[in-house]
Design a protein around this motif. Structure first.
Motif, PDB file in Angstrom:
ATOM      1  N   THR A  64      -1.164  18.075   8.105  1.00  0.00           N
ATOM      2  CA  THR A  64       0.223  17.816   7.708  1.00  0.00           C
ATOM      3  C   THR A  64       0.341  17.082   6.372  1.00  0.00           C
ATOM      4  OG1 THR A  64       0.205  15.723   8.940  1.00  0.00           O
ATOM      5  CG2 THR A  64       0.972  17.708  10.120  1.00  0.00           C
ATOM      6  N   GLY A  65      -0.736  16.387   5.965  1.00  0.00           N
ATOM      7  CA  GLY A  65      -0.670  15.582   4.753  1.00  0.00           C
ATOM      8  C   GLY A  65      -0.053  14.217   4.980  1.00  0.00           C
ATOM      9  N   TYR A  66       0.190  13.851   6.255  1.00  0.00           N
ATOM     10  CA  TYR A  66       0.748  12.539   6.565  1.00  0.00           C
ATOM     11  C   TYR A  66      -0.334  11.471   6.477  1.00  0.00           C
ATOM     12  CZ  TYR A  66       4.462  15.364   8.784  1.00  0.00           C
ATOM     13  OH  TYR A  66       5.450  16.274   9.053  1.00  0.00           O
ATOM     14  N   LEU A  67       0.078  10.223   6.307  1.00  0.00           N
ATOM     15  CA  LEU A  67      -0.814   9.066   6.424  1.00  0.00           C
ATOM     16  C   LEU A  67      -0.312   8.207   7.573  1.00  0.00           C
ATOM     17  CD1 LEU A  67      -1.575   7.730   2.813  1.00  0.00           C
ATOM     18  CD2 LEU A  67      -3.193   8.703   4.450  1.00  0.00           C
ATOM     19  N   ASP A  68      -1.224   7.791   8.446  1.00  0.00           N
ATOM     20  CA  ASP A  68      -0.775   6.881   9.499  1.00  0.00           C
ATOM     21  C   ASP A  68      -0.783   5.452   8.993  1.00  0.00           C
ATOM     22  OD1 ASP A  68      -3.456   6.193   9.541  1.00  0.00           O
ATOM     23  OD2 ASP A  68      -3.823   6.826  11.594  1.00  0.00           O
ATOM     24  N   PHE A  69      -0.324   4.538   9.840  1.00  0.00           N
ATOM     25  CA  PHE A  69      -0.132   3.155   9.413  1.00  0.00           C
ATOM     26  C   PHE A  69      -1.441   2.528   8.944  1.00  0.00           C
ATOM     27  CE2 PHE A  69       2.327  -0.913  10.205  1.00  0.00           C
ATOM     28  CZ  PHE A  69       3.392  -0.542   9.401  1.00  0.00           C
ATOM     29  N   THR A  70      -2.510   2.725   9.709  1.00  0.00           N
ATOM     30  CA  THR A  70      -3.811   2.195   9.314  1.00  0.00           C
ATOM     31  C   THR A  70      -4.337   2.923   8.087  1.00  0.00           C
ATOM     32  OG1 THR A  70      -4.282   1.646  11.622  1.00  0.00           O
ATOM     33  CG2 THR A  70      -6.159   1.697  10.115  1.00  0.00           C
ATOM     34  N   GLY A  71      -4.029   4.211   7.987  1.00  0.00           N
ATOM     35  CA  GLY A  71      -4.479   4.996   6.839  1.00  0.00           C
ATOM     36  C   GLY A  71      -3.904   4.521   5.518  1.00  0.00           C
ATOM     37  N   LEU A  72      -2.727   3.892   5.555  1.00  0.00           N
ATOM     38  CA  LEU A  72      -2.175   3.321   4.321  1.00  0.00           C
ATOM     39  C   LEU A  72      -3.141   2.299   3.726  1.00  0.00           C
ATOM     40  CD1 LEU A  72       1.531   2.706   5.436  1.00  0.00           C
ATOM     41  CD2 LEU A  72       0.716   4.491   3.884  1.00  0.00           C
ATOM     42  N   GLU A 110       8.427  -0.540   5.327  1.00  0.00           N
ATOM     43  CA  GLU A 110       9.250  -1.593   4.743  1.00  0.00           C
ATOM     44  C   GLU A 110      10.018  -2.356   5.812  1.00  0.00           C
ATOM     45  OE1 GLU A 110       8.890  -2.160   1.702  1.00  0.00           O
ATOM     46  OE2 GLU A 110       8.474  -0.321   0.603  1.00  0.00           O
ATOM     47  N   ASP A 111      10.003  -1.874   7.081  1.00  0.00           N
ATOM     48  CA  ASP A 111      10.794  -2.501   8.134  1.00  0.00           C
ATOM     49  C   ASP A 111      10.171  -3.800   8.614  1.00  0.00           C
ATOM     50  OD1 ASP A 111      12.720  -0.579   8.181  1.00  0.00           O
ATOM     51  OD2 ASP A 111      11.843   0.560   9.833  1.00  0.00           O
ATOM     52  N   ASP A 112      11.020  -4.655   9.176  1.00  0.00           N
ATOM     53  CA  ASP A 112      10.565  -5.865   9.854  1.00  0.00           C
ATOM     54  C   ASP A 112       9.954  -5.438  11.182  1.00  0.00           C
ATOM     55  OD1 ASP A 112      10.224  -8.250  11.140  1.00  0.00           O
ATOM     56  OD2 ASP A 112      12.314  -8.891  11.032  1.00  0.00           O
ATOM     57  N   SER A 113       8.706  -5.850  11.448  1.00  0.00           N
ATOM     58  CA  SER A 113       8.019  -5.413  12.669  1.00  0.00           C
ATOM     59  C   SER A 113       7.785  -6.577  13.620  1.00  0.00           C
ATOM     60  CB  SER A 113       6.676  -4.763  12.307  1.00  0.00           C
ATOM     61  OG  SER A 113       5.856  -5.677  11.606  1.00  0.00           O
ATOM     62  N   GLU A 114       8.744  -7.495  13.713  1.00  0.00           N
ATOM     63  CA  GLU A 114       8.519  -8.700  14.501  1.00  0.00           C
ATOM     64  C   GLU A 114       8.293  -8.410  15.977  1.00  0.00           C
ATOM     65  OE1 GLU A 114      13.094 -10.005  15.626  1.00  0.00           O
ATOM     66  OE2 GLU A 114      12.055 -11.072  14.044  1.00  0.00           O
ATOM     67  N   ASP A 115       8.821  -7.276  16.471  1.00  0.00           N
ATOM     68  CA  ASP A 115       8.671  -6.963  17.883  1.00  0.00           C
ATOM     69  C   ASP A 115       7.623  -5.891  18.137  1.00  0.00           C
ATOM     70  OD1 ASP A 115      10.530  -8.803  18.631  1.00  0.00           O
ATOM     71  OD2 ASP A 115      12.212  -7.417  18.548  1.00  0.00           O
ATOM     72  N   GLU A 116       6.819  -5.597  17.123  1.00  0.00           N
ATOM     73  CA  GLU A 116       5.748  -4.611  17.290  1.00  0.00           C
ATOM     74  C   GLU A 116       4.814  -5.087  18.400  1.00  0.00           C
ATOM     75  OE1 GLU A 116       2.004  -2.846  14.705  1.00  0.00           O
ATOM     76  OE2 GLU A 116       3.444  -4.184  13.791  1.00  0.00           O
ATOM     77  N   HIS A 117       4.417  -4.174  19.279  1.00  0.00           N
ATOM     78  CA  HIS A 117       3.524  -4.583  20.360  1.00  0.00           C
ATOM     79  C   HIS A 117       2.668  -3.407  20.802  1.00  0.00           C
ATOM     80  CE1 HIS A 117       7.029  -2.813  22.341  1.00  0.00           C
ATOM     81  NE2 HIS A 117       6.253  -2.558  23.362  1.00  0.00           N
ATOM     82  N   ALA A 129       0.838  -1.202   0.000  1.00  0.00           N
ATOM     83  CA  ALA A 129       0.000   0.000   0.000  1.00  0.00           C
ATOM     84  C   ALA A 129       0.873   1.252   0.000  1.00  0.00           C
ATOM     85  CB  ALA A 129      -0.927  -0.008   1.214  1.00  0.00           C
ATOM     86  N   TYR A 130       1.929   1.224   0.770  1.00  0.00           N
ATOM     87  CA  TYR A 130       2.862   2.357   0.862  1.00  0.00           C
ATOM     88  C   TYR A 130       3.458   2.687  -0.503  1.00  0.00           C
ATOM     89  CZ  TYR A 130       7.194   4.719   2.470  1.00  0.00           C
ATOM     90  OH  TYR A 130       8.239   5.585   2.668  1.00  0.00           O
ATOM     91  N   ARG A 131       3.903   1.664  -1.229  1.00  0.00           N
ATOM     92  CA  ARG A 131       4.485   1.891  -2.552  1.00  0.00           C
ATOM     93  C   ARG A 131       3.418   2.360  -3.542  1.00  0.00           C
ATOM     94  NH1 ARG A 131       7.221  -3.957  -2.861  1.00  0.00           N
ATOM     95  NH2 ARG A 131       7.893  -4.025  -0.677  1.00  0.00           N
ATOM     96  N   ALA A 132       2.239   1.729  -3.470  1.00  0.00           N
ATOM     97  CA  ALA A 132       1.172   2.082  -4.412  1.00  0.00           C
ATOM     98  C   ALA A 132       0.721   3.531  -4.245  1.00  0.00           C
ATOM     99  CB  ALA A 132      -0.025   1.142  -4.216  1.00  0.00           C
ATOM    100  N   LEU A 133       0.861   4.071  -3.040  1.00  0.00           N
ATOM    101  CA  LEU A 133       0.436   5.447  -2.761  1.00  0.00           C
ATOM    102  C   LEU A 133       1.580   6.447  -2.935  1.00  0.00           C
ATOM    103  CD1 LEU A 133      -1.743   4.666   0.389  1.00  0.00           C
ATOM    104  CD2 LEU A 133      -2.577   5.374  -1.866  1.00  0.00           C
ATOM    105  N   GLU A 165      -6.480   1.985   4.534  1.00  0.00           N
ATOM    106  CA  GLU A 165      -7.750   2.643   4.218  1.00  0.00           C
ATOM    107  C   GLU A 165      -7.673   3.383   2.883  1.00  0.00           C
ATOM    108  OE1 GLU A 165      -9.386   3.764   8.705  1.00  0.00           O
ATOM    109  OE2 GLU A 165      -7.931   5.066   7.725  1.00  0.00           O
ATOM    110  N   THR A 166      -6.591   4.122   2.672  1.00  0.00           N
ATOM    111  CA  THR A 166      -6.467   4.926   1.456  1.00  0.00           C
ATOM    112  C   THR A 166      -6.253   4.044   0.237  1.00  0.00           C
ATOM    113  OG1 THR A 166      -5.491   6.680   2.807  1.00  0.00           O
ATOM    114  CG2 THR A 166      -5.273   6.894   0.425  1.00  0.00           C
ATOM    115  N   ALA A 167      -5.479   2.980   0.388  1.00  0.00           N
ATOM    116  CA  ALA A 167      -5.296   2.053  -0.729  1.00  0.00           C
ATOM    117  C   ALA A 167      -6.622   1.409  -1.105  1.00  0.00           C
ATOM    118  CB  ALA A 167      -4.271   0.985  -0.364  1.00  0.00           C
TER     119      ALA A 167
END
Length: 285
Positions: free
Chosen positions: A103-111, A51-58, A15-19, A113-115
């Motif tokens: 700001t024109g930013y997209l948050d992680f979930t917004g990637l 694009e990062d590895d998020s194995e420790d996301e919590h 989604a990040y690349r497509a946007l 939603e927008t895609a």
């Protein structure tokens, strides 16, 4: 396999690349915290890049906005209407979405939603799409998979509802069942790697998660031992490693944990004991 690297990745990375690689809001938390100190977010919410590895996301964190940020993410992944949100979460989200618009930013979930709203086909318009660990997708993510998969001649989703690990962020293992045509569903009822004793222990532990599920072990006994100390007791783990290597006469040993941070005490103990180790699956570090 001879597959280009840009054809393999997380749904967020596609989604990040497509946007067009937009700025991700969670990489700008210092700006958010300065503008909205009442809803400060901790560094646990920060991401460097999709694009990062998020194995420790919590989930979790100690700042006042952390729990509200997590709850808003769950509501959005469930595709729940804002009118049904908890008032405090709705208040946070109003401020957060206003900041994103400003700001024109997209948050992680917004990637995602927008895609779903703006990108009709998966990047590269592939003929085939393979989705692994599909039990960890949310309703929102399943909707995007189904939209992009509609342009493919083949869509394959693989997962196990009993192994859903990300329900804390809105993942819904039941949503996985909505992917594709039910008449095309195939169940792997025979394990090809779990021996009898570990299989029995796993089935006992899983309990009702496996009700009605066909799951047979391989025809090999195997062994299960219960340690009398926790994984964080690094000296005991190092002694166990040394004993195993002595018994195996030069063999190898694999140690697994839910997240890599749990292995830090063991890594230190192995270094102190001069026992060589590595992770053959880690492509960096």
């Amino acid at each position: 396999m001879p597959i280009p690297a840009d054809r393999v990745g997380t749904l967020h990375s596609f989604a990040y690349r497509a946007l067009g690689s937009p700025t991700v809001a969670e990489s700008k938390l210092k700006e958010w915290n300065e503008a909205h100190p009442r809803f400060r977010l901790s560094s646990s919410k920060a991401v460097r890049s999709p694009e990062d590895d998020s194995e420790d996301e919590h989930a979790g964190g100690d700042e006042p906005g952390d729990e509200l940020y997590d709850a808003a993410g769950i509501y959005r992944h469930e595709r729940r209407a804002p009118l049904a949100w908890r008032p405090s979460v709705a208040e946070f989200h109003k401020a957060w979405s206003g900041w994103l618009e400003e700001t024109g930013y997209l948050d992680f979930t917004g990637l995602i939603e927008t895609a779903l709203e703006q990108v009709p086909d998966a990047p590269g318009r592939p003929l085939a799409m393979f989705v692994d660990e599909a039990q960890d997708m949310s309703r929102l993510e399943v909707d995007l998979i189904m939209k992009w998969g509609g342009g493919c001649s083949t869509l394959v989703a693989v997962g196990d509802g009993a192994q859903a690990l990300y329900t804390w962020r809105g993942a819904d293992p039941d949503a996985f069942g909505d992917v594709g045509d039910p008449s095309h569903r195939k169940v792997l009822g025979q394990s090809w790697r779990v021996p009898i004793a570990p299989h029995a222990a796993a089935v006992r532990w899983a309990g009702k998660l496996l009700d009605g599920v066909e799951y047979r072990p391989v025809d090999r006994c195997g062994r299960v031992d219960r340690l009398d100390f926790p994984l964080r007791y690094a000296d005991g783990m190092a002694e166990l490693v040394e004993q195993h290597l002595a018994d195996a006469d030069g063999g190898t040993l694999m140690i697994q944990a839910l997240c890599s941070y749990m292995l830090r005490p063991l890594v230190k103990a192995l270094r102190d004991a001069a026992i060589p180790f590595h992770n053959p699956l880690r492509r960096a570090r």
